[in-house]
Design a protein around this motif. Structure first.
Motif, short mmCIF file in Angstrom:
data_model
loop_
_atom_site.label_atom_id
_atom_site.label_comp_id
_atom_site.label_asym_id
_atom_site.label_seq_id
_atom_site.Cartn_x
_atom_site.Cartn_y
_atom_site.Cartn_z
N ARG A 44 0.72 -1.21 0.08
CA ARG A 44 -0.05 -0.30 0.23
C ARG A 44 0.74 1.07 -0.02
O ARG A 44 0.88 2.28 -0.55
CB ARG A 44 -1.24 0.11 1.26
N ALA A 65 -4.69 14.01 -1.69
CA ALA A 65 -4.27 13.00 -0.77
C ALA A 65 -3.94 11.88 -1.25
O ALA A 65 -3.98 10.61 -1.41
CB ALA A 65 -4.19 13.31 0.26
N VAL A 66 -5.31 11.46 -2.42
CA VAL A 66 -5.75 10.13 -2.46
C VAL A 66 -4.94 9.64 -3.54
O VAL A 66 -3.99 8.26 -4.42
CB VAL A 66 -7.12 9.67 -2.83
N SER A 120 -11.16 3.87 -0.68
CA SER A 120 -10.89 4.01 -1.46
C SER A 120 -9.69 3.92 -3.05
O SER A 120 -9.28 4.57 -3.60
CB SER A 120 -9.48 4.93 -0.14
N LYS A 132 1.63 5.31 -9.81
CA LYS A 132 0.68 5.02 -10.02
C LYS A 132 -0.32 4.84 -11.03
O LYS A 132 -0.94 4.23 -11.27
CB LYS A 132 -0.11 5.75 -8.51
N ASN A 187 -2.25 11.62 -5.00
CA ASN A 187 -1.36 11.57 -5.32
C ASN A 187 -1.07 12.72 -6.43
O ASN A 187 -0.05 12.82 -6.48
CB ASN A 187 0.40 10.63 -5.35
N ALA A 219 2.42 1.46 -3.16
CA ALA A 219 1.01 2.37 -3.94
C ALA A 219 0.55 3.52 -3.95
O ALA A 219 -0.28 4.19 -4.97
CB ALA A 219 0.23 1.16 -4.02
N GLY A 220 1.48 3.97 -3.25
CA GLY A 220 0.91 5.24 -2.64
C GLY A 220 -0.21 5.20 -1.59
O GLY A 220 -1.38 6.71 -2.14
N MET A 221 -0.40 5.04 -1.73
CA MET A 221 -2.10 4.57 -0.70
C MET A 221 -2.14 5.12 0.55
O MET A 221 -3.07 5.05 1.56
CB MET A 221 -2.63 3.53 -0.80
N TRP A 244 -8.54 6.27 -5.98
CA TRP A 244 -7.18 5.98 -6.58
C TRP A 244 -6.68 5.43 -7.73
O TRP A 244 -5.74 5.78 -8.47
CB TRP A 244 -6.36 4.59 -5.33
#
Lengths: 225, 307
Positions: free
Chosen positions: A45, B303-304, B195, A64, B306, A48-50, B199
């Protein structure tokens, strides 16, 4: 392609990942093994940048957007069909979905609700969707969970194909043989840190070592008679 | 059985608490809202309000017949007690509606509704059945495709109300059908998604939210246009009102989308709901709330995604 430096992650006071360092290259398959709760999913995670984290993850720009992430347990909306699920994931990546019937290699009942699928079918649906997104990096968290033997073979072959195409694949699995078949290297994660890195020629040694360390002693504790 | 109902009350109280309202306040508030809406609807729609209430009551009751829920109840109770539980539950749920219908002296409808409630106690349906409800919105999942399948049975009723309004020359009834449609569509955006489903998007926060609004408004127009055209043709003196209801509905739909993401990935909380309700009672207020929710949602989505 991905360079992780001193990656750490805490949930409250609990340290889940502790100074992880690893470099991952295109065209290779990396296996991450470790017991439940060792931090595999959290690491995925973070890549993945989550999740927010401390440390540094260097990647290509907007990785991503080219990353296919197969979660351990994918979430499905209550009344969405398999076809719509794939459509949703392709729409998200602005990828036109053509000839889906032909690409349905796991013979999934695409017009049925995804929530009515079995565990293995859900896994195969989620995997099909991220493959059709045309990603260049794949994180597959337990891709073999609940999947039948025939599909197991297909997934193994798919991973070989992805490697051949120069994609980067990161896998976690509790079934050691599936990792041994596909990975270039395996990293052992314990309590949030990498404790061992093993190349193909030493996979059997690692398996023996893991068996000894995690199974034998624990079964003895039961004092089975 | 007594323990089961005590547990149900506990669960209901927990829902109120999660929503941010103490149960001791929640019950009188619910009664007040129910009475308020009832009085307002009856004042505007007269006897047609009875049909709407019967429809709402049956929709709620039918949810209790879901197979998984009933399998669980059957595993908990012996056969006789299981039927008792179902009968009591249905009677309790239909009680406020019947009370209202009796108060309006429509005794026949009250009896019919109660009989339906009793019959529904014996009916079980499988929500995850093999049959897939077709939807015209499957090319752009998921809000409208999922929402349509959850509420498909309400559409004929709403369009029937429009037809009835023309037949009996009652504009209020037609306007109500348009408002009811938009309320239903707003509800499609009431649940927060995992989320992961945000994403996955290869979009900036701004593009993501604009895309969601575009889809919502396009589908909102498709579904509301038949009502608007029919009302405009048969009540052409009210054309400005119809147009403002339609435009307002679309604005509120856009607001529901941005409000949902303004606190993402948390559920929409009480202060946000209050702002939404305020903007409904005082429409110009939406000119403040809409941009406010929009900027907040961009912040949260960054934030989600990026971004």
């Amino acid at each position: 392609m991905i360079k992780i430096e001193n990656l750490s992650k805490k949930y409250g006071k609990i340290q889940v990942l502790n100074t992880i360092n690893i470099e991952l290259e295109r065209g290779k398959v990396y296996g991450i093994v470790g017991e439940n709760g060792s931090g595999k999913t959290t690491l995925f995670r973070c890549i993945a940048g989550m999740e927010k984290y401390n440390g540094k993850i260097e990647t290509i720009q907007n990785m991503k957007d080219y990353l296919g992430f197969l979660e351990t347990e994918s979430y499905f909306f209550s009344k969405i069909t398999g076809r719509e699920y794939i459509q949703l994931l392709c729409n998200a990546r602005e990828k036109e979905l053509v000839n889906i019937e032909e690409k349905n290699i796991f013979d999934l009942p695409l017009d049925k609700y995804a929530t009515a699928y079995s565990t293995g079918m859900k896994k195969k649906l989620a995997l099909t969707a991220i493959l059709l997104q045309g990603n260049s990096v794949f994180i597959l968290d337990e891709p073999f969970n609940g999947v039948d033997i025939q599909s197991n073979i297909i997934i193994t072959e798919l991973i070989h194909k992805l490697k051949e195409l120069g994609k980067l694949v990161i896998i976690s699995s509790h079934i050691f043989s599936t990792l041994a078949d596909t990975c270039n290297e395996i990293h052992l994660l314990e309590n949030g840190s990498f404790v061992k890195k093993v190349f193909k020629e030493d996979f059997s040694k690692l398996e023996e070592e893991m068996k000894l360390r995690t199974v034998t002693n624990k079964i003895d504790k039961l004092n089975l008679v | 059985m007594k323990e089961y109902f005590q547990l149900r009350i506990k669960m209901l109280n927990r829902h109120f608490k999660d929503f941010g309202v103490e149960p001791i306040l929640a019950y009188p508030i619910v009664i007040l809202i129910f009475t308020g809406i009832t009085t307002f609807l009856y004042g505007k729609l007269q006897e047609y309000a009875i049909f709407i209430y019967c429809f709402i009551a049956i929709s709620i009751l039918s949810k209790l017949g879901e197979k998984k829920r009933n399998d669980f109840l059957k595993s908990c109770f012996i056969k006789r007690n299981y039927f008792k539980v179902r009968l009591i539950e249905n009677s309790l749920l239909v009680f406020p509606f019947i009370l209202y219908i009796l108060y309006q002296k429509y005794f026949f409808y009250a009896v019919i509704l109660y009989v339906i409630a009793l019959v529904l106690s014996f009916i079980i349906y499988n929500a995850t059945a093999n049959f897939t409800i077709p939807t015209p919105f499957s090319k752009k999942p998921f809000e409208f495709s999922v929402g349509f399948r959850n509420t498909f049975y309400i559409y004929p009723f709403i369009y029937w109300l429009t037809y009835k309004s023309i037949e009996v020359n009652n504009f209020n009834l037609g306007a109500f059908s348009l408002i009811a449609l938009f309320f239903m569509l707003l509800n499609y955006y009431s649940k927060i998604e995992d989320s992961y489903y945000v994403w996955i998007y290869k979009k900036s926060s701004k593009d993501f939210i604009v895309n969601k609004i575009k889809i919502g408004i396009t589908y909102g127009i498709i579904l509301s246009l038949p009502i608007c055209i029919a009302l405009s043709v048969f009540f052409n003196t009210y054309i400005l009102i119809i147009f403002s209801f339609q435009l307002g509905g679309l604005f509120y739909l856009a607001q529901a989308i941005v409000a949902k993401y303004s606190i993402f990935p948390e559920e929409v909380n009480i202060p946000i709901r209050i702002l939404i309700v305020m903007s409904m009672f005082f429409p110009p207020f939406i000119l403040i709330t809409l941009p406010y929710f929009y900027s907040k949602s961009i912040e949260k989505l960054n934030a989600v995604l990026n971004d």
